[in-house]
Design an enzyme around this catalytic site. Structure first.
Site, PDB file in Angstrom:
ATOM      1  N   ARG A 153      37.493  50.551  47.552  1.00  0.00           N
ATOM      2  CA  ARG A 153      38.104  49.846  47.097  1.00  0.00           C
ATOM      3  C   ARG A 153      37.832  48.560  45.909  1.00  0.00           C
ATOM      4  O   ARG A 153      36.812  47.903  46.212  1.00  0.00           O
ATOM      5  CB  ARG A 153      39.376  48.258  47.905  1.00  0.00           C
ATOM      6  CG  ARG A 153      39.815  48.199  47.042  1.00  0.00           C
ATOM      7  CD  ARG A 153      41.365  46.856  47.596  1.00  0.00           C
ATOM      8  NE  ARG A 153      41.484  45.916  47.156  1.00  0.00           N
ATOM      9  CZ  ARG A 153      40.853  44.262  47.509  1.00  0.00           C
ATOM     10  NH1 ARG A 153      40.281  43.694  48.418  1.00  0.00           N
ATOM     11  NH2 ARG A 153      41.422  43.650  45.853  1.00  0.00           N
ATOM     12  N   HIS A 210      43.070  42.440  39.452  1.00  0.00           N
ATOM     13  CA  HIS A 210      42.269  41.288  40.194  1.00  0.00           C
ATOM     14  C   HIS A 210      41.618  39.869  39.731  1.00  0.00           C
ATOM     15  O   HIS A 210      40.534  39.499  38.952  1.00  0.00           O
ATOM     16  CB  HIS A 210      40.813  42.299  41.157  1.00  0.00           C
ATOM     17  CG  HIS A 210      40.365  41.262  42.155  1.00  0.00           C
ATOM     18  ND1 HIS A 210      40.458  41.495  43.639  1.00  0.00           N
ATOM     19  CD2 HIS A 210      40.374  39.893  42.250  1.00  0.00           C
ATOM     20  CE1 HIS A 210      39.835  40.833  44.666  1.00  0.00           C
ATOM     21  NE2 HIS A 210      39.479  39.336  44.004  1.00  0.00           N
ATOM     22  N   GLU A 263      46.170  39.194  45.633  1.00  0.00           N
ATOM     23  CA  GLU A 263      46.280  37.864  46.163  1.00  0.00           C
ATOM     24  C   GLU A 263      46.760  37.290  45.285  1.00  0.00           C
ATOM     25  O   GLU A 263      46.248  36.242  44.808  1.00  0.00           O
ATOM     26  CB  GLU A 263      45.087  37.727  46.520  1.00  0.00           C
ATOM     27  CG  GLU A 263      44.037  37.896  47.380  1.00  0.00           C
ATOM     28  CD  GLU A 263      42.795  37.295  48.304  1.00  0.00           C
ATOM     29  OE1 GLU A 263      42.508  36.213  47.601  1.00  0.00           O
ATOM     30  OE2 GLU A 263      42.283  37.499  49.260  1.00  0.00           O
ATOM     31  N   ASN A 293      44.560  41.217  52.956  1.00  0.00           N
ATOM     32  CA  ASN A 293      43.419  40.355  52.462  1.00  0.00           C
ATOM     33  C   ASN A 293      43.188  39.217  53.619  1.00  0.00           C
ATOM     34  O   ASN A 293      44.028  37.578  53.897  1.00  0.00           O
ATOM     35  CB  ASN A 293      42.718  39.598  51.155  1.00  0.00           C
ATOM     36  CG  ASN A 293      43.018  40.210  50.747  1.00  0.00           C
ATOM     37  OD1 ASN A 293      42.947  42.118  51.003  1.00  0.00           O
ATOM     38  ND2 ASN A 293      42.607  40.488  49.721  1.00  0.00           N
ATOM     39  N   TYR A 321      40.606  36.071  55.676  1.00  0.00           N
ATOM     40  CA  TYR A 321      39.821  35.233  56.499  1.00  0.00           C
ATOM     41  C   TYR A 321      39.422  34.141  57.200  1.00  0.00           C
ATOM     42  O   TYR A 321      39.034  34.694  58.136  1.00  0.00           O
ATOM     43  CB  TYR A 321      38.822  34.175  55.237  1.00  0.00           C
ATOM     44  CG  TYR A 321      38.674  35.704  53.829  1.00  0.00           C
ATOM     45  CD1 TYR A 321      37.408  36.642  54.032  1.00  0.00           C
ATOM     46  CD2 TYR A 321      39.518  35.759  52.881  1.00  0.00           C
ATOM     47  CE1 TYR A 321      37.098  36.906  53.338  1.00  0.00           C
ATOM     48  CE2 TYR A 321      38.490  37.081  52.002  1.00  0.00           C
ATOM     49  CZ  TYR A 321      37.326  37.549  51.747  1.00  0.00           C
ATOM     50  OH  TYR A 321      37.288  39.187  51.544  1.00  0.00           O
ATOM     51  N   GLU A 359      40.593  43.611  52.665  1.00  0.00           N
ATOM     52  CA  GLU A 359      39.522  42.664  52.273  1.00  0.00           C
ATOM     53  C   GLU A 359      39.250  42.101  53.532  1.00  0.00           C
ATOM     54  O   GLU A 359      40.702  40.738  54.165  1.00  0.00           O
ATOM     55  CB  GLU A 359      39.375  41.421  51.797  1.00  0.00           C
ATOM     56  CG  GLU A 359      39.394  42.135  49.932  1.00  0.00           C
ATOM     57  CD  GLU A 359      38.967  40.566  49.373  1.00  0.00           C
ATOM     58  OE1 GLU A 359      38.466  39.774  49.210  1.00  0.00           O
ATOM     59  OE2 GLU A 359      39.770  40.736  47.943  1.00  0.00           O
TER      60      GLU A 359
HETATM   61  C1  FCB Z   1      39.622  36.846  48.310  1.00  0.00           C
HETATM   62  C2  FCB Z   1      39.507  37.519  46.622  1.00  0.00           C
HETATM   63  C3  FCB Z   1      37.316  38.218  46.370  1.00  0.00           C
HETATM   64  C4  FCB Z   1      36.342  37.152  47.207  1.00  0.00           C
HETATM   65  C5  FCB Z   1      36.569  37.162  48.634  1.00  0.00           C
HETATM   66  C6  FCB Z   1      35.890  36.026  49.662  1.00  0.00           C
HETATM   67  O1  FCB Z   1      39.712  35.817  48.102  1.00  0.00           O
HETATM   68  O2  FCB Z   1      40.130  38.524  46.751  1.00  0.00           O
HETATM   69  O3  FCB Z   1      37.763  38.141  45.233  1.00  0.00           O
HETATM   70  O4  FCB Z   1      36.585  36.158  46.185  1.00  0.00           O
HETATM   71  O5  FCB Z   1      37.794  35.365  48.901  1.00  0.00           O
END
Ligand code: FCB
Length: 451
Positions: free
Chosen positions: A85, A129, A174, A297, A299, A356
């Site tokens: 990607r 992006h 995002e 995405n 985290y 992500e």
């Molecule tokens: C996300 C973004 C990517 C990168 C990661 C760590 O928010 O999409 O570009 O910065 O975090």
């Protein structure tokens, strides 16, 4: 192309054909910022503003992927991923955003896409992006309603040029991050902090998404279209009522301002009221276009607190001191990821690709033998991988997983201080060193495939 119907399998856990990949984005890895006719983007501008990027660095050279893409494809092949990607740089293809195209930029992505296909790696292209051409920001950027048309024209160029070989497209990466941090909280380009500008940007980006979907659907045979959203549980810092209210509003902005109108046809309540002056008749139908998959995405969760100095009265709160670290070295919340995957399947009913997930940090460095042993990242990926499997076992319709990121790269406002790569990049020499996590990921893929 609609995604294949989900098959059942005797193998416990993952559906057959589950896709393993890695992710990157153009501005974060390409470099060659002023080469071969590329125009400036809003991130080139931000990098030159005092305080725009913490360590004062730029994406001018970054990983020099523009010249080293063949080596980087080799790294992906060595790991054994199914898919890559990446994002297309709008200002490399259309240097001022609209008008004359840049043939050298078009050729670059031809070489990249052909190299991927020759290596047996499926290209997954994101149209946007975060690197808006500066020429368009000069016209108001996403606050200008014409931006939906600019994006649609850019999508036509991409679809016509690459649609014979690229079948998986995402419109945006995002949505809520680049609009909130670019137009309400000054953490990203273009660094505006204004409620009206932010509301207009939200609505116009949603319109651009809908227009882009229509373009891709009509011009790319057998296309599979997605949109990539960051969704993360928003929790109040502590139990103060004002922090709970802040969390509720941030949840609307972070998690719902884009997927709800795009997939359910309406804005969440507080945003709906504020954004009404900018919504014209017929807009919601223009935004809510059928797509094939939801890109997630993820985290970790976010902690919110009331902060009257901020544009919307909310700010980022502290993570509780007793949050679990699961052996990673800092607090992580894999069960929040599992629940999010289940919630997505329930709320939007689309196949989900995790586009992500990954782990940063400033600790990765070669040891005396030149190896980069990133045990914390392996632990993180193990725990999140298990959470994904738990979600799938409980009914979440997850079809694939992409690690962020293939390479250490330019991490926006953190510059080069945060390394997210499976592959270490020594920026002065551009030497690539696959980290221990790259080996771990390759082993996992082979084990899961049974090869
Ligand atoms: C996300 C973004 C990517 C990168 C990661 C760590 O928010 O999409 O570009 O910065 O975090």
């Amino acid at each position: 192309m609609a995604e294949r119907p989900r098959e059942t399998s005797d193998r416990p856990g993952l559906p057959p054909g589950f896709l393993w990949g890695v992710s990157t984005s153009a501005y974060q890895i390409e470099g060659a910022a002023a080469e071969d006719g590329r125009g400036p983007s809003i991130w080139d501008t931000r990098c030159r503003m005092k305080g725009g990027v913490g360590d004062g660095s730029t994406g001018d050279v970054s990983c020099d992927h523009y010249h080293r893409y063949a080596e980087d494809i080799g790294l992906m092949k060595a790991i054994g991923v199914d898919a890559y990607r990446f994002s297309l740089s709008w200002p490399r293809l259309l240097p001022t955003g609209k008008g004359p195209v840049n043939p050298a930029g078009l050729d670059f992505y031809d070489r990249l896409i052909d190299g991927l296909l020759n290596a047996g790696i499926e290209p997954w292209a994101t149209l946007y992006h975060w690197d808006l051409p500066q020429g368009l920001d000069d016209l108001g950027g996403w606050t200008n309603r014409d931006s939906a048309g600019w994006f649609a024209d850019y999508a036509v160029l991409v679809a016509r040029r690459y649609g014979d070989r690229v079948k998986h497209f995402a419109t945006f990466n995002e949505f809520s991050v680049f609009t909130l941090f670019g137009y309400a909280i000054d953490w990203a380009a273009p660094g505006v902090t204004d409620r009206a500008a932010h509301l207009k940007a939200i609505h116009h980006v949603n319109l651009a998404h809908g227009a882009g979907v229509d373009v891709l659907r009509s011009l790319v045979p057998d296309v599979s279209i997605g949109a990539i959203h960051n969704r993360q549980l928003v929790l109040p810092e502590g139990d103060k009522p004002e922090n709970r209210a802040a969390a509720a509003l941030l949840d609307e902005h972070w998690n719902r301002a884009f997927p709800d109108p795009q997939l359910l046809g309406c804005y969440p309540p507080q945003i709906a009221e504020a954004i009404a002056p900018y919504v014209a008749a017929g807009d919601m139908a223009r935004i809510c276009r059928p797509i094939d998959w939801f890109g997630l995405n993820h985290y970790g969760p976010i902690f919110a607190k009331a902060d009257p100095t901020k544009t919307w009265g909310f700010g980022w709160g502290e993570t509780p001191a007793d949050a679990p670290d699961h052996g990673v070295g800092w607090p992580i919340f894999p069960e929040v990821f599992r629940d999010e995957l289940l919630e997505l399947t329930r709320r939007y009913g689309l196949p989900v690709y995790i586009t992500e997930n990954g782990c940063g940090g400033d600790r990765d460095a070669p040891d005396a033998d030149g190896r980069v042993i990133d045990g914390h990242r392996i632990r993180y990926l193990e725990v999140y991988h298990q959470a994904m499997r738990d979600a799938i076992a409980a009914g979440a319709d997850v079809r694939g997983y992409f690690v962020w990121s293939l390479l250490d790269n330019f991490e926006w406002g953190s510059g080069y201080g945060q390394r997210f790569g499976l592959v270490y990049v020594d920026f002065p020499t551009q030497k690539r060193i696959p980290k221990a996590s790259a080996g771990w990921y390759g082993d996992l893929i082979r084990k899961e495939r049974g090869t």
